[in-house]
Design a protein around this motif. Structure first.
Motif, PDB file in Angstrom:
ATOM      1  N   CYS A  79      -3.536   2.275  11.744  1.00 23.93           N
ATOM      2  CA  CYS A  79      -4.394   1.659  10.570  1.00 23.93           C
ATOM      3  C   CYS A  79      -3.418   0.606   9.922  1.00 23.93           C
ATOM      4  O   CYS A  79      -2.403   0.744  10.063  1.00 23.93           O
ATOM      5  CB  CYS A  79      -4.734   2.682   9.189  1.00 23.93           C
ATOM      6  N   GLN A  80      -4.319  -0.473   9.926  1.00 25.91           N
ATOM      7  CA  GLN A  80      -3.490  -1.904   9.326  1.00 25.91           C
ATOM      8  C   GLN A  80      -3.180  -1.944   8.100  1.00 25.91           C
ATOM      9  O   GLN A  80      -2.794  -2.949   7.599  1.00 25.91           O
ATOM     10  CB  GLN A  80      -4.346  -3.086   9.908  1.00 25.91           C
ATOM     11  N   ASP A  81      -3.787  -0.855   7.225  1.00 30.20           N
ATOM     12  CA  ASP A  81      -3.506  -1.146   5.584  1.00 30.20           C
ATOM     13  C   ASP A  81      -3.279   0.443   5.330  1.00 30.20           C
ATOM     14  O   ASP A  81      -4.119   0.751   4.389  1.00 30.20           O
ATOM     15  CB  ASP A  81      -4.798  -1.545   5.092  1.00 30.20           C
ATOM     16  N   VAL A  82      -2.282   0.941   5.829  1.00 33.32           N
ATOM     17  CA  VAL A  82      -2.096   2.424   5.718  1.00 33.32           C
ATOM     18  C   VAL A  82      -1.250   2.722   4.146  1.00 33.32           C
ATOM     19  O   VAL A  82      -0.641   1.739   3.907  1.00 33.32           O
ATOM     20  CB  VAL A  82      -1.426   2.954   6.930  1.00 33.32           C
ATOM     21  N   ASN A  83      -1.298   3.769   3.689  1.00 35.14           N
ATOM     22  CA  ASN A  83      -0.569   4.215   2.649  1.00 35.14           C
ATOM     23  C   ASN A  83      -0.091   5.724   3.422  1.00 35.14           C
ATOM     24  O   ASN A  83      -0.801   6.329   3.842  1.00 35.14           O
ATOM     25  CB  ASN A  83      -1.357   4.377   1.475  1.00 35.14           C
ATOM     26  N   ILE A  84       1.142   6.130   2.785  1.00 28.13           N
ATOM     27  CA  ILE A  84       1.764   7.305   3.086  1.00 28.13           C
ATOM     28  C   ILE A  84       2.316   7.761   1.936  1.00 28.13           C
ATOM     29  O   ILE A  84       3.042   7.037   1.268  1.00 28.13           O
ATOM     30  CB  ILE A  84       2.863   7.198   4.482  1.00 28.13           C
ATOM     31  N   TYR A  85       2.231   9.081   1.505  1.00 27.39           N
ATOM     32  CA  TYR A  85       2.853   9.687   0.249  1.00 27.39           C
ATOM     33  C   TYR A  85       4.349   9.543   0.470  1.00 27.39           C
ATOM     34  O   TYR A  85       4.683  10.015   1.636  1.00 27.39           O
ATOM     35  CB  TYR A  85       2.318  11.050   0.387  1.00 27.39           C
ATOM     36  N   GLY A  86       5.184   9.473  -0.471  1.00 31.46           N
ATOM     37  CA  GLY A  86       6.536   9.375  -0.202  1.00 31.46           C
ATOM     38  C   GLY A  86       7.132   8.182   0.654  1.00 31.46           C
ATOM     39  O   GLY A  86       8.219   8.350   0.794  1.00 31.46           O
ATOM     40  N   ILE A  87       6.358   7.318   1.325  1.00 29.29           N
ATOM     41  CA  ILE A  87       6.827   5.920   1.777  1.00 29.29           C
ATOM     42  C   ILE A  87       6.518   4.728   1.038  1.00 29.29           C
ATOM     43  O   ILE A  87       7.267   3.939   0.836  1.00 29.29           O
ATOM     44  CB  ILE A  87       6.808   6.266   3.150  1.00 29.29           C
ATOM     45  N   THR A  88       4.952   4.643   1.061  1.00 32.53           N
ATOM     46  CA  THR A  88       4.438   3.328   0.457  1.00 32.53           C
ATOM     47  C   THR A  88       4.062   3.336  -0.736  1.00 32.53           C
ATOM     48  O   THR A  88       3.732   2.469  -1.476  1.00 32.53           O
ATOM     49  CB  THR A  88       3.422   2.891   1.467  1.00 32.53           C
ATOM     50  N   LEU A  89       3.785   4.695  -1.379  1.00 29.18           N
ATOM     51  CA  LEU A  89       3.314   4.614  -2.484  1.00 29.18           C
ATOM     52  C   LEU A  89       4.288   4.813  -3.606  1.00 29.18           C
ATOM     53  O   LEU A  89       4.883   6.091  -3.796  1.00 29.18           O
ATOM     54  CB  LEU A  89       2.275   5.919  -2.531  1.00 29.18           C
ATOM     55  N   GLY A  90       4.516   3.848  -4.235  1.00 31.40           N
ATOM     56  CA  GLY A  90       5.738   3.696  -5.068  1.00 31.40           C
ATOM     57  C   GLY A  90       5.364   4.239  -6.735  1.00 31.40           C
ATOM     58  O   GLY A  90       4.450   4.695  -6.725  1.00 31.40           O
TER      59      GLY A  90
END
Lengths: 375, 375, 375, 375
Positions: free
Chosen positions: B112-123
């Motif tokens: 996915c080109q616009d991914v979010n990951i708990y604990g990594i991208t979600l500040g």
């Protein structure tokens, strides 16, 4: 007497005469009329690729069956009866039939651990001596794959079967797992980049187009090749002269592929930086086929993280199994009116000029060079 | 108040309090009880892998559902109804659903080109702040993949679902084209080498064995890991201390594989020379899976001729699609009596000691480190 | 003199003596110690499956090499040197090597258009007469696939290699396209139903379990077989006596597979209604392998709409290519402690009682019947 | 007011007026200019395929975007910005996104367990009423797959995207496992038979040819269709009138395929005997794609032994995932000069004559019927 071009030492190719003999009980005699110069021939000639000498070179040949011994199976690989005078093209690889690969992965007989190849491994030191295509007569083993030419196909075009087999097998490596409906593998509308537009590269792009790829993009530095690629259906050709930086080429390829990179990239240059570039040209989840490095041209720096981030398949393709010659013939027959196959052979040479043919190929003065018998 | 370990600057992880809030209309609240330390956590912690800060880290977590808003779809991904207090494991990736990969290769939503990951991208700069597993409460988005734990599976083991998903997805990349009856892809009796026996490597070998591979061979340098690998069914483990030279290891692997090299090699070290070694360990026509280089560890010299000569598939594997968590749970449930999963977690830490957990993982003092809530 | 059980007419199997002769120049002599009764043997015996007579039947044999002529290649298929007295198992199919399938789909040599099979097509009317396993000595052709027994494997278990090859090849048909990470093909946690729990069905389920399938469900009507299946790792066995209606069985299978139906169904009953049932047991997008109908047992009504609506793969599996025997040996070696292979052979018979062995098999009085030499 | 053709009861299609309303916050309004008549439309019309009524039918439409609410994502599926007045084609399936198939086999969203389809499942009993293509304005949901037309492609041709998606997806089912170099799956020179030359059958053969198949053979009974197939590149078309017996057709197909039968057979007639015939037309180890039976047309007698003996793949193909529309557009763009797509639409009707259009399609008086707006 049989005349043949014999490699006796690196850089030394001599026209030599050999005694003609009756075909062995289980063998046959072929008069090769056309023998293409393969990109590996200059490597053998120069000594870069070591071979046993003396050697009658030439492994891309088609010709006419002159006769055979009583135990030779006079049928082609499709079971068609053979007659003296029949035009055939020869699958020049003889796999051993009993090694691990021949037994357990017979579809990959190109990996045979005890292989022989006409014009490469079969030397000329023992009778009947002549086992290569740069000759006016050569001897065939009984297990040789012979393909009778399809109706209407000339011996000249048939002599292209080997490079087409190389190219189509390389391309076909990228078809797995065969779910184009899910974006996995090649199918209609998939983008293909071919790096390196020698005869095999051009045939690969032409085949990609014939299998529905769109766009088909070629990259090379030699104007004659770029021009030829256009004639064989490439949608775009990128000139290294005009786009000298890798970044430039990547940008153009992305602009032609919705910003993603190509679904499939086939590396057919054979220089290490070209392989490094492949990984920049391919989209995530795409396929890179590495075919070009048949010989050792050194290393390139690779960051394995690129392979991970791309979730990519990198697929080596080494020569081809003999069955692929059947694909070549199907391709030549089907597209003989769509593609100018005749013109791909930009230069022909007489048998006496085999050395010049190889040198012209080495110096990239031609697209495809071919040695043609004066008969 | 919610307590969470927050990365505020490279090298600075602080236990911080955040205000607790009601779940948003379409969100849910989870109490993570177990959160594994991933190999990427030390990279984020050190600043080697850049992330937006402040950040509540932790993306390998399982826990208990505390509640949700009225619009939260209270079903797990198999359609099972969810109740307050249910134990679940979370697929921590949120793919966008509308980019090219989500649409046209949805089986590769890991791209996915616009991914979010708990604990990594979600500040953690905006309410509700807590989106990572090193916390005692965190907030879930409605599209989150929730898996109710199968009967009998503990939250501790469930927190291993992420590394198992990484490992099994990497291994499963080598199954294509799915013709083990023709030597193509993994099947009964295929040989598998796993380079690098961290938790993911060990799980990969254990999964390979569970899928019929034989022999399963592991390579590492740390005795604790080698020993653990044996307990997880590896047939042979090669110690870098005892076999320091690449040639030594190649020789042993060949001796275990009829002189051919392994059918499948999975690179899970993440150091460039290990990738180079893969190509020496694999047989012709085999498969190399490159998984280890999730971060940038530099380059290695590669000779593309090796790829050609081997006719090999090199397959990158980047993280995993969320569906793979289902495979993890199936694996954990099936083999909970065959494999000592509990023991894989060699070290547990309280939430207050998250920083030590990450450092212990970085310093490879443990096989698997896990942060466990004191409740 | 050689003693052998010879089929001279339908229903007439006679113990006959043949003169012993020296091995031909390129042939070998084997003393078969164990020969399993195949499900097709009763069909040949009864005349339902027409064969050329007289015929020494028996094609599931292992034995001891007694000697060979000077031109016999004294290596097994893995290249291991053979010595007199070596225990081997024989791949009993001799493909022609030159038909379309042998040439162009060599991985499917089971489709050879001019095949010979020991004990089935090789009659006893000409010297050296004995080419079947129900004998105390038989003659081998040079191209025969011989497999030296792996260390520790008994000749009795080795004689199970043929039915295991049938079963694993059938199951492996369902692995394509090899993307278990996307739900395509077999992998960890995929559900498998085996219809029909004869020896091949039981081996298939055992192999499915060994390849990570979960749950593995068996269906049969004979208590002895159901019980045996449980011992070979089936998670559930459904008794036709207890679940007489198709709907009942479908309901149970769905309840074990999240309401979906099984990922893979392998039909090994060989009765047409069982095939019809397969399509009710499989999930949408799943795979049905049809193996059971080796002989003609008539037709069933099929609604092609079911195939469309299911978006299913139905995969025929005919016998196996010889390479599959290698898979059998790997399986037997690996799981000889997990599975009670010895017990699968519920009944053994002396050579003099071959006829009873075949009748017992026909009447389904045993799981596996085997003829064992008294030596 | 919006005019639309509404199915109010089986056999009763009325031109009705609906109130026009502003687009919902997250919806859009489309003016369909072209809507093809699908082969299922007559089945819905006649009541053979049950649907909720009242229903605005029509699910093969392209048109012009008139406007949208503020929350409608104004991008097409490739991320291209959309503007009012843009010509688009619509992927008419709305998968639920949360069932087992949407989650775990998202590449098979065509199997969604809670699917909606414009013109089929979305009735007209509630505002905004119009969700089908036989109308002059219709309302779109936010998650709808919109494809902006490629440069140069007309709305008329774009309205063929749905039947082309049906056909190419069916054909692409036969590509697995993607090893044409080993005779496994489709590739250059593979023979393809298409049974049934309605619009989908013709598009399938044209696509097969465009992907390198050779020969491409069609079978039908209607002269207009046979003639059209020739114009779309079929190498041979077999007329049921001239070859009334199955045996006759089998003989001809074999004569065109080296006596073997076709590599791939695609059944697109939808009558049970045609499926039975497929198994006689295919070669051993080949692939049969069953697509035709979208509705229930009864059963045929099948002998499962045929499946075993053939070692064949029978592959169901149900509709298509929306991504396949991208393949259609790529196909239309690439071959708009090679193939006479315009002429495939042999009959056009005004919106007021929708009922006649459906009847003409039912009575097979046309190749493709299309309803075109008078604007």
């Amino acid at each position: 007497m049989i005349r043949a071009a014999v490699l006796t030492a690196p850089g030394k190719l001599e026209l030599t005469s050999f005694p003609e003999s009756a075909p062995p009980r289980d063998g046959a005699v072929l008069r090769p009329t056309h023998c293409g110069v393969c990109g590996t021939d200059p490597h053998m000639y120069s000594g870069h690729l070591a071979v046993a000498m003396p050697l009658v070179m030439g492994h891309e040949f088609a010709g006419v069956l002159e006769g055979w011994g009583p135990d030779f199976p006079a049928r082609d690989v499709y079971g068609q009866e053979l007659r003296r005078g029949d035009a055939v093209v020869v699958g020049t690889t003889l796999s051993c039939g009993s090694c691990y690969y021949c037994r357990f992965l017979p579809q990959r007989q190109n990996l045979c651990q005890d292989v022989n190849i006409y014009g490469i491994t079969l030397g000329a030191s023992e009778p009947p001596y002549v086992r290569g295509g740069y000759s006016d007569l050569l001897y065939l083993f009984p297990q040789t794959w012979l393909f009778k030419l399809p109706p209407g196909l000339s011996l000249k075009l048939a002599a292209l079967a080997d490079p087409i087999a190389c190219g189509t097998r390389a391309l076909e490596r990228a078809f797995a797992p065969g779910m184009p409906w899910a974006g996995e593998g090649i199918g209609l509308g998939k983008s293909v980049v071919v790096q390196g537009l020698g005869p095999i590269g051009i045939m690969t792009g032409a085949a990609a187009r014939a299998m529905g790829a769109n766009p088909v993009i070629g990259i090379d530095r030699i104007p004659m090749r770029l021009e030829m690629a256009r004639r064989f259906g490439f949608d775009e050709v990128l000139s290294l002269a005009e786009l000298p930086g890798v970044g430039d080429r990547v940008r153009v390829v992305r602009s032609l592929t919705r910003g993603l990179g190509a679904d499939v990239v086939v590396e057919m240059v054979g220089l290490p930086p070209a392989f490094a570039e492949s990984l920049q040209l391919v989209r995530k989840g795409g396929r890179v086929v590495e075919f070009g490095h048949f010989t050792d041209n050194g290393t390139t720096a690779l960051n394995p993280q690129d392979i991970v981030n791309l979730d990519v398949d990198i697929l080596g393709s080494y020569a081809y199994p003999n069955a692929q010659i059947g694909t070549s013939l199907a391709f030549l027959s089907r597209y003989s009116e769509s593609y100018p196959f005749e013109d791909l052979v930009t230069h022909t040479f007489g048998e006496a000029d085999t050395e010049q043919a190889i040198e012209a190929s080495r110096d990239k003065l031609c697209v495809k060079a071919m040695v043609v018998s004066e008969s």
